[in-house]
Design an enzyme around this catalytic site. Structure first.
Site, short mmCIF file in Angstrom:
data_model
loop_
_atom_site.label_atom_id
_atom_site.label_comp_id
_atom_site.label_asym_id
_atom_site.label_seq_id
_atom_site.Cartn_x
_atom_site.Cartn_y
_atom_site.Cartn_z
N HIS A 67 0.84 -1.21 0.00
CA HIS A 67 0.00 0.00 0.00
C HIS A 67 0.87 1.25 0.00
O HIS A 67 0.41 2.34 -0.34
CB HIS A 67 -0.98 -0.02 1.18
CG HIS A 67 -0.34 0.25 2.50
ND1 HIS A 67 0.45 -0.67 3.14
CD2 HIS A 67 -0.34 1.35 3.29
CE1 HIS A 67 0.89 -0.14 4.27
NE2 HIS A 67 0.43 1.08 4.38
N LYS A 72 9.50 -2.72 3.45
CA LYS A 72 10.63 -2.51 4.37
C LYS A 72 10.60 -3.55 5.47
O LYS A 72 9.54 -3.87 6.01
CB LYS A 72 10.48 -1.11 4.99
CG LYS A 72 11.68 -0.67 5.78
CD LYS A 72 12.74 -0.07 4.90
CE LYS A 72 14.06 0.14 5.62
NZ LYS A 72 14.81 -1.11 5.84
N LYS A 96 3.62 -1.88 11.96
CA LYS A 96 4.61 -1.05 12.65
C LYS A 96 4.84 0.26 11.89
O LYS A 96 4.80 1.34 12.47
CB LYS A 96 5.91 -1.86 12.72
CG LYS A 96 7.00 -1.30 13.56
CD LYS A 96 8.27 -2.15 13.45
CE LYS A 96 8.07 -3.59 13.88
NZ LYS A 96 9.36 -4.32 14.00
N LYS A 108 9.84 -8.73 4.97
CA LYS A 108 10.79 -9.39 5.86
C LYS A 108 11.52 -10.46 5.09
O LYS A 108 10.96 -11.04 4.15
CB LYS A 108 10.06 -10.06 7.04
CG LYS A 108 10.94 -10.29 8.24
CD LYS A 108 11.09 -9.00 9.01
CE LYS A 108 11.84 -9.15 10.29
NZ LYS A 108 11.61 -7.98 11.15
N1 GLU Z 1 14.41 -5.64 11.81
C1 GLU Z 1 13.92 -4.45 12.39
C2 GLU Z 1 12.45 -4.62 12.75
O1 GLU Z 1 11.98 -5.71 12.94
C3 GLU Z 1 14.20 -3.22 11.54
C4 GLU Z 1 13.58 -3.21 10.18
C5 GLU Z 1 14.02 -2.05 9.30
O2 GLU Z 1 14.77 -1.21 9.76
O3 GLU Z 1 13.62 -2.05 8.15
O4 GLU Z 1 11.74 -3.68 12.94
#
Ligand code: GLU
Length: 473
Positions: A67, A72, A96, A108
């Site tokens: 979206h 990220k 998040k 992820k």
């Molecule tokens: N791995 C971290 C998280 O779970 C950072 C992810 C990021 O900075 O893109 O939030």
């Protein structure tokens, strides 16, 4: 796997989502779209090990939501990695980012290896090959999908990724923005390494500054004097412990996979880190008591418990024995919904992962912006601000006929460096996110816990953005 075996991690994320969706007004189909993982890339590739053996590596990249672009989220190296786990973690990234107003979709990655079992050269080959696989399928790029560190990875792996990506995409001017969490020399931003731990501290500090919340929990306001237990001495655990200690709390216990230690007058995380480096274990730390099992630390008497390692560590089985008053989820998914139910019943405050540990991705966002703008934060204004401050101070001194001390002069004159601006942006983000979630929670007495309020906030933001895209007229 947790003691609550009947649900997978991804299903647990869906259960928390559904629990919150009831408090929103969105169309069922739109909610289904928000929950679904858009793309799952499962790959296998061969890597030649130092002894000449060929090993087939299993790896994933999941894009939960587009979206907003890019997607990220971190990349983890762990032998527990599986598709369900990466999907759950990618979904948490979507929520998040929405909560902290970072304009990314969730993603992820994971490679199913225990990095301790590989040499640095083998890890480099695995990381570079993984990156090349992502490039081939268009699963990485500053405007597509931007990985970052996670459990088992750090600056070193991120610099292998940016180097591989840049060499495969010659001339791409923004290639440094294909990954975050890089070393400064490779386009990283100052303050990224400690960002998740600092965000955890800012978030909990804000909650502890709320008199009504503290009254309900039978605690005094403020961080000062509170006892803290930290599970995990990795990047997030280490920095959480550091910022709580510096903020005036006492870190009475720290757990790692080899065991746990307790020290009533407080543990200095850096001394413990050095002790572990020298002896290979956190156990037998001077002045501390060894605990029989590492999980015993989760059940200690304390004000704040910070699980900062992996998912599902507190579940229906051990939750009834947890004595902390506040649980701050520095890890992703450390509590199962069964544990949540126990804590609602017991009146323990759970400060949820997908906002509390958002400091990492928030500062990743700052790093990505730095990479796209090709300029260090503070470069343009630092000297100007210092000159202005010096002029104002000189005027004040001549008007009052008084002089400030040299230390005060330096303090007043100081123009912001990159790290000052990053910390300020992070502090502002965590304070606003805490207050937004608390407002949602307080505005509806039916909402049972802070996690549900955080999900309601995330769902509203993602749904609004979908609605504004005009996909669902
Ligand atoms: N791995 C971290 C998280 O779970 C950072 C992810 C990021 O900075 O893109 O939030």
């Amino acid at each position: 796997m947790s003691a609550d075996q009947s649900y997978s991690f991804f299903q647990n994320v869906e259960r928390s989502f559904d629990k919150a969706a009831k408090f929103t007004k969105w169309d069922k189909g739109l909610l289904e779209q928000i929950k679904a993982c858009n793309s799952v890339y499962r790959m296998r590739f061969p890597v030649k090990m130092d002894d000449g053996r060929i090993e087939v590596i299993e790896a994933y990249r999941v894009q939960h939501s587009q979206h907003k672009s890019p997607c990220k989220g971190g990349i983890r190296f762990s032998d527990e990695v599986n598709q369900d786990e990466v999907m759950a973690l990618a979904a948490l990234m979507t929520y998040k980012c929405a909560i902290v107003n970072v304009p990314f979709g969730g993603g992820k990655g994971g490679i199913k290896i225990n990095p301790r079992n590989y040499s640095a050269y083998e890890l480099e080959k695995i990381t570079r090959r993984y990156t090349a696989e992502l490039v081939k399928k268009n699963f990485i790029g500053p405007g597509i999908d931007v990985p970052a560190p996670d459990y088992g990875t750090g600056e070193r792996e991120m610099s292998w990724i940016v180097d591989t990506y840049s060499s495969l995409k010659p001339g791409e001017i923004d290639s440094a923005g294909c990954v975050t969490g890089k070393p400064i020399s490779q386009g990283g931003v100052r303050g990224r390494k400690g960002a998740t731990g600092l965000g955890v501290f800012y978030g909990i500090r804000e909650v502890c500054n709320m008199p009504d919340m503290m009254k309900k929990l039978g605690l005094t306001t403020g961080i000062e004097g509170k006892t803290v237990v930290v599970q995990g001495l990795g990047n997030v655990g280490y920095h959480s412990a550091k910022f709580f200690r510096e903020g005036g709390a006492t870190v009475v216990a720290i757990a790692e996979y080899e065991g746990a230690i307790y020290k009533a007058d407080g543990i200095n995380e850096e001394e413990l880190f050095q002790h572990r480096k020298a002896t290979g274990s956190i156990l037998n730390f001077h002045g501390a008591t060894n605990l029989a099992k590492n999980t015993d630390a989760l059940e200690l008497e304390c004000d704040i418990l910070i699980p900062a390692a992996l998912e599902n560590v507190i579940n229906g089985e051990n939750a009834p024995r947890v004595k902390a008053k506040i649980i701050g989820e520095a890890a992703n998914g450390p509590l199962t919904p069964e544990a949540d139910a126990v804590f609602i019943e017991k009146g323990i405050l759970v400060v949820p992962d997908m906002y509390l540990n958002a400091g990492g991705v928030t500062v990743s966002y700052f790093e990505w912006l730095k990479n796209l703008s090709h300029v260090r934060y503070g470069r343009m204004e630092k000297r100007f601000d210092e000159n202005q401050n010096a002029k104002i101070l000189a005027q004040l001194e001549s008007l009052t006929g008084k002089k400030v001390t040299e230390k005060e002069r330096l303090n007043i004159m100081h123009g912001a460096d990159e790290v000052d601006l990053v910390h300020s942006g992070l502090e502002e983000t965590m304070i606003s996110a805490t207050n937004e979630i608390m407002e949602i929670w307080k505005s509806n007495p039916e909402i049972p816990d802070m996690r549900t309020a955080a999900y309601v906030n995330a769902i509203n933001k993602v749904a609004t953005s979908y609605a504004e895209l005009g996909i669902f007229p």
